[in-house]
Design an enzyme around this catalytic site. Structure first.
Site, PDB file in Angstrom:
ATOM      1  N   SER A 101       0.812  -1.213   0.000  1.00  0.00           N
ATOM      2  CA  SER A 101       0.000   0.000   0.000  1.00  0.00           C
ATOM      3  C   SER A 101       0.856   1.277   0.000  1.00  0.00           C
ATOM      4  CB  SER A 101      -0.958  -0.036   1.193  1.00  0.00           C
ATOM      5  OG  SER A 101      -1.930   0.957   1.116  1.00  0.00           O
ATOM      6  N   ASP A 242      -2.455   6.382  -3.512  1.00  0.00           N
ATOM      7  CA  ASP A 242      -1.305   5.764  -2.857  1.00  0.00           C
ATOM      8  C   ASP A 242      -0.800   4.614  -3.725  1.00  0.00           C
ATOM      9  OD1 ASP A 242      -3.307   3.900  -2.366  1.00  0.00           O
ATOM     10  OD2 ASP A 242      -2.580   3.393  -0.368  1.00  0.00           O
ATOM     11  N   ASP A 244      -1.111   1.424  -3.967  1.00  0.00           N
ATOM     12  CA  ASP A 244      -1.999   0.427  -4.573  1.00  0.00           C
ATOM     13  C   ASP A 244      -3.358   1.010  -4.928  1.00  0.00           C
ATOM     14  OD1 ASP A 244      -2.944   0.657  -1.959  1.00  0.00           O
ATOM     15  OD2 ASP A 244      -3.507  -1.451  -1.823  1.00  0.00           O
ATOM     16  N   ASP A 246      -5.856   2.307  -3.317  1.00  0.00           N
ATOM     17  CA  ASP A 246      -7.093   2.087  -2.584  1.00  0.00           C
ATOM     18  C   ASP A 246      -7.429   3.269  -1.682  1.00  0.00           C
ATOM     19  OD1 ASP A 246      -5.219   1.739  -0.587  1.00  0.00           O
ATOM     20  OD2 ASP A 246      -5.967  -0.215   0.094  1.00  0.00           O
TER      21      ASP A 246
END
Length: 447
Positions: A101, A242, A244, A246
């Site tokens: 992440s 960010d 990833d 999400d």
């Protein structure tokens, strides 16, 4: 419920330290065995972000899955919500996202999704952990039953089309100058293209991943470059995802940052006006600002709080019938569309309100005055600093001083060896004073 490998958001840690090829292979075998249900040909989709270690972990997991007879469909770099969506649409038995992440490049992680696209429950994760620690040699597939692996083309287009369809067909972003920062991460190929197809004038940042630069001085956790670029180009909107994708934060036309609390307020009020709320409420965590709670109460919307972590937000949403929730970090879940947080789709919902109201982002997104909030992180190597007698005493004294004028949230991170201290209240000087006192006590206990 003590877990050895899984935290609040999958398995995460230093690549080739905590997240080793051996662990990745064993997780692939364990999850594959657990999700082999029935006599059909089983398959798993694997996506990843742009970290150097993604190659190593992906290869090890492919070996694990194929060794227990699962076919693997490789998606390449894709946002976490895209992997969840494709797990469902491709009718896979399991989905995997290899990502840490918003963490630096030298961390990595493994997130698992069930065939419904939702993250696995605590109970299923515990079952996987039990299998990881067992010898699985006798449960491997026979030579003729081994799985195959293949890379899937066209997945970018599928996610782009999915994201666009969350907006009314007639809505266009023509005339909007948008700067999008993809954090040199998983959305670098899809977010700019989707915005362009919607008609925006797009300027892209963080779209040159090299394996090392994910989240480095860019993205939602370091939006300063985006703020500067928006001011420099006199853009209308800035979007920062960010690693990833999400989570999201946005930047208005003046270069000012807009956090997840303000974004959630925009979306929930818009959905209420349009009659799209499943229940007249928003699910958020204990970290959301008290100003948001007071504002929403004034417009007839309840703020329901959960422990920190999107899994707890989503769990409450599913159990109690809410279709909107999230965190101030910008991890926003729109369950009409997605089964996990989707930063890009959340940003599109905000842009739809900008278009509908024909007002600049600064006006659309200033829904409430946040109460002063002070946050500090205290890193520790081992032990349990929160159980230290002096720390307990200092926290009790701080809570007594705040009384009803503020609140404290002190918790260990679920993804790294850090204790997070947050104070909030009407008196900023008092908040800073009590937070610093707690940080000092924790630092001494952690030394």
């Amino acid at each position: 419920m003590t877990r050895k490998y899984f935290g609040t958001d999958g398995i995460r840690g230093r690549a080739n330290g905590v997240i080793t090829p051996e662990l990745a292979l064993k997780v692939g075998q364990a999850a594959g065995l657990l999700f082999r249900r029935g006599d059909h040909r089983h398959r798993v989709v694997i996506g990843k972000d742009t970290r150097l270690s993604g190659y190593m972990i992906e290869t090890a997991m492919i070996a694990g899955f194929t060794s227990v007879g699962m076919d693997v469909l490789q998606l390449g770099p894709m946002p976490t919500p895209a992997v969840a969506m494709l797990t469902r649409s491709m009718r896979a038995d399991l989905g995997v996202m290899i990502s840490a992440s918003h963490n630096p490049f030298d961390d990595n992680g493994i997130k698992l999704f069930g065939p419904d696209g939702y993250k696995l429950s605590d109970e299923v994760e515990l079952e996987i952990e039990e299998l990881v620690d067992q010898s699985l040699t006798k449960r491997l597939a026979k030579s003729a039953d081994l799985g195959r692996a293949k890379r899937i083309d066209g997945v970018h287009d599928r996610y782009i089309e999915f994201a666009k369809r969350t907006l009314p067909r007639a809505l266009s972003l023509d005339g909007l100058r948008v700067v999008v920062d993809c954090a040199n991460g998983a959305a670098y190929a899809v977010a700019p293209e989707a915005l362009w197809e919607l008609g925006a004038d797009v300027i892209s940042l963080g779209v040159e991943p090299d394996g090392f630069n994910i989240n480095k001085d860019c993205g939602s956790t370091a939006p300063e470059a985006l703020c500067r670029k928006v001011r420099e180009l006199r853009a209308d909107v800035g979007i920062a995802l960010d690693g990833d994708a999400d989570r999201v934060v946005m930047v208005d036309e003046r270069g000012h940052l807009i956090d997840g609390d303000q974004l959630m307020a925009v979306i929930v009020e818009s959905w209420k006006e349009d009659g799209r709320l499943a229940r007249p409420g928003l699910v958020a965590t204990v970290m959301s600002n008290l100003g948001l709670e007071r504002h929403l109460a004034g417009v007839g919307i309840e703020l329901v709080r959960t422990p920190v972590g999107d899994r707890y937000v989503l769990e409450h949403m599913r159990t109690h019938g809410y279709n909107l929730g999230g965190e101030p970090s910008g991890h926003i879940i729109l369950s009409d569309y997605t089964t996990t947080g989707d930063g890009f789709v959340a940003a599109l919902q905000v842009l739809a309100v900008v278009r509908k109201q024909d007002r600049p982002l600064s006006q659309v997104c200033h829904r409430f005055e946040p109460l002063p909030q002070v946050m500090r992180n205290v890193r520790y190597r081992n032990g349990k600093p929160l159980e230290n007698a002096n720390v307990i005493s200092v926290i009790a004294s701080a809570e007594q001083r705040l009384g009803r004028t503020g609140r404290l949230i002190i918790r260990p991170s679920g993804t790294e060896p850090v204790i997070r201290v947050m104070g909030e209240g009407d008196d900023k000087m008092l908040i800073e004073e009590v937070v610093e006192g707690i940080v000092e006590a924790l630092s001494q206990a952690a030394a």
